[in-house]
Design an enzyme around this catalytic site. Structure first.
Site, PDB file in Angstrom:
ATOM      1  N   ARG A 154      -3.193 107.391  16.910  1.00  0.00           N
ATOM      2  CA  ARG A 154      -4.374 108.048  17.478  1.00  0.00           C
ATOM      3  C   ARG A 154      -5.205 108.768  16.416  1.00  0.00           C
ATOM      4  O   ARG A 154      -6.442 108.843  16.536  1.00  0.00           O
ATOM      5  CB  ARG A 154      -3.917 109.032  18.566  1.00  0.00           C
ATOM      6  CG  ARG A 154      -5.053 109.763  19.293  1.00  0.00           C
ATOM      7  CD  ARG A 154      -4.473 110.640  20.388  1.00  0.00           C
ATOM      8  NE  ARG A 154      -5.418 111.616  20.889  1.00  0.00           N
ATOM      9  CZ  ARG A 154      -6.296 111.400  21.874  1.00  0.00           C
ATOM     10  NH1 ARG A 154      -6.345 110.222  22.451  1.00  0.00           N
ATOM     11  NH2 ARG A 154      -7.116 112.359  22.274  1.00  0.00           N
ATOM     12  N   ILE A 206     -13.112 111.039  22.836  1.00  0.00           N
ATOM     13  CA  ILE A 206     -11.868 110.293  22.987  1.00  0.00           C
ATOM     14  C   ILE A 206     -11.066 111.041  24.045  1.00  0.00           C
ATOM     15  O   ILE A 206     -10.892 112.259  23.962  1.00  0.00           O
ATOM     16  CB  ILE A 206     -11.111 110.195  21.641  1.00  0.00           C
ATOM     17  CG1 ILE A 206      -9.794 109.416  21.800  1.00  0.00           C
ATOM     18  CG2 ILE A 206     -10.866 111.550  21.023  1.00  0.00           C
ATOM     19  CD1 ILE A 206      -9.088 109.152  20.474  1.00  0.00           C
ATOM     20  N   SER A 207     -10.624 110.330  25.072  1.00  0.00           N
ATOM     21  CA  SER A 207      -9.963 110.972  26.212  1.00  0.00           C
ATOM     22  C   SER A 207      -8.631 111.594  25.806  1.00  0.00           C
ATOM     23  O   SER A 207      -7.987 111.165  24.850  1.00  0.00           O
ATOM     24  CB  SER A 207      -9.722 109.952  27.329  1.00  0.00           C
ATOM     25  OG  SER A 207     -10.940 109.471  27.839  1.00  0.00           O
ATOM     26  N   GLN A 208      -8.194 112.587  26.577  1.00  0.00           N
ATOM     27  CA  GLN A 208      -6.901 113.211  26.321  1.00  0.00           C
ATOM     28  C   GLN A 208      -5.800 112.160  26.498  1.00  0.00           C
ATOM     29  O   GLN A 208      -5.908 111.255  27.341  1.00  0.00           O
ATOM     30  CB  GLN A 208      -6.677 114.391  27.246  1.00  0.00           C
ATOM     31  CG  GLN A 208      -6.442 114.011  28.706  1.00  0.00           C
ATOM     32  CD  GLN A 208      -6.153 115.203  29.597  1.00  0.00           C
ATOM     33  OE1 GLN A 208      -6.946 115.517  30.464  1.00  0.00           O
ATOM     34  NE2 GLN A 208      -5.013 115.828  29.411  1.00  0.00           N
ATOM     35  N   PRO A 209      -4.731 112.239  25.729  1.00  0.00           N
ATOM     36  CA  PRO A 209      -3.663 111.241  25.809  1.00  0.00           C
ATOM     37  C   PRO A 209      -3.093 111.055  27.214  1.00  0.00           C
ATOM     38  O   PRO A 209      -2.827 109.917  27.627  1.00  0.00           O
ATOM     39  CB  PRO A 209      -2.607 111.788  24.841  1.00  0.00           C
ATOM     40  CG  PRO A 209      -3.394 112.566  23.841  1.00  0.00           C
ATOM     41  CD  PRO A 209      -4.507 113.199  24.627  1.00  0.00           C
TER      42      PRO A 209
END
Length: 217
Positions: A34, A60-63
């Site tokens: 990531r 970028i979206s949270q994991p």
């Protein structure tokens, strides 16, 4: 920084402990670096459970959300997946570790180019990226076994439903500009669909002819 350790901690603390159990998803999240998909200055924050800016008013979206959305597709391996919103390419890479081929659409050329470079760097050769209005999908490559939309839509574009194969699943945030509900739509037969509400969420808006207009954002 040992990113492999950070990645494992991310999966254990932020994903697995919160109910994500799909082994393919967990393994993909362990594999994808990531930190390569964020700016160098933010690499140390890459494995925290929160979104990060990637420029052009995108994130970028949270994991955890990446894992939840990927799990919701119920992939078994080898599928043809359409992703709407390439963004940084991180979600694309997670999908590519599971699916047979990923077709990803991005409206911002600079993001598409950067994502392509990083995906090539980590060996994701099963990804096609197209720069266009993602609200129309990718009709030339239909039908898809799964469609994942990484931006919030005011309603579900009809084209996505038409491009989904029978038995396929569409996962998409739907709602207002400020908040959405993550929906899963399963195509049970031609012209027949089942909808499920999964969880509340908040994404950047889906911009385009079948989404929000630029002057509304």
């Amino acid at each position: 920084m040992d990113f492999a350790i950070s990645r494992r901690r991310m999966v254990e603390q932020h994903i697995k402990s919160r109910g994500v159990t799909d082994a393919l998803v967990l393994e993909a999240m362990l594999q994808v670096p990531r930190h390569l998909f964020v700016e160098d200055a933010l690499a140390g924050q890459a494995y925290g459970d929160y979104p990060l800016p990637i420029g052009h008013r995108q994130t970028i979206s949270q994991p955890y959300m990446v894992a939840v959305m990927t799990e919701a597709l119920q992939l078994k391996g080898g599928e043809r997946v359409l992703e709407i919103g390439t963004g940084s390419g991180y979600q694309t890479a997670v999908l590519a570790r599971i699916a047979g081929r990923v077709y990803s659409v991005e409206r911002i050329p600079e993001l598409a180019r950067r994502a392509r470079r990083i995906l090539d760097q980590i060996g994701c050769s099963n990804v096609n990226i197209k720069v266009t209005d993602g609200t129309f999908g990718w009709e030339e490559q239909m039908p898809f076994d799964a469609i994942l939309v990484t931006a919030g839509a005011p309603s579900i574009p009809r084209g996505y439903l038409e491009q989904l194969g029978v038995g396929g699943k569409l996962v998409i945030p739907v709602g207002s500009l400020g908040s959405q509900v993550l929906m899963r739509v399963t195509k049970t037969a031609e012209g027949r669909f089942e909808e499920e509400r999964l969880l509340d969420c908040r994404f950047v808006p889906l911009i385009g002819g079948n989404g929000w207009q630029n002057d509304e954002y």
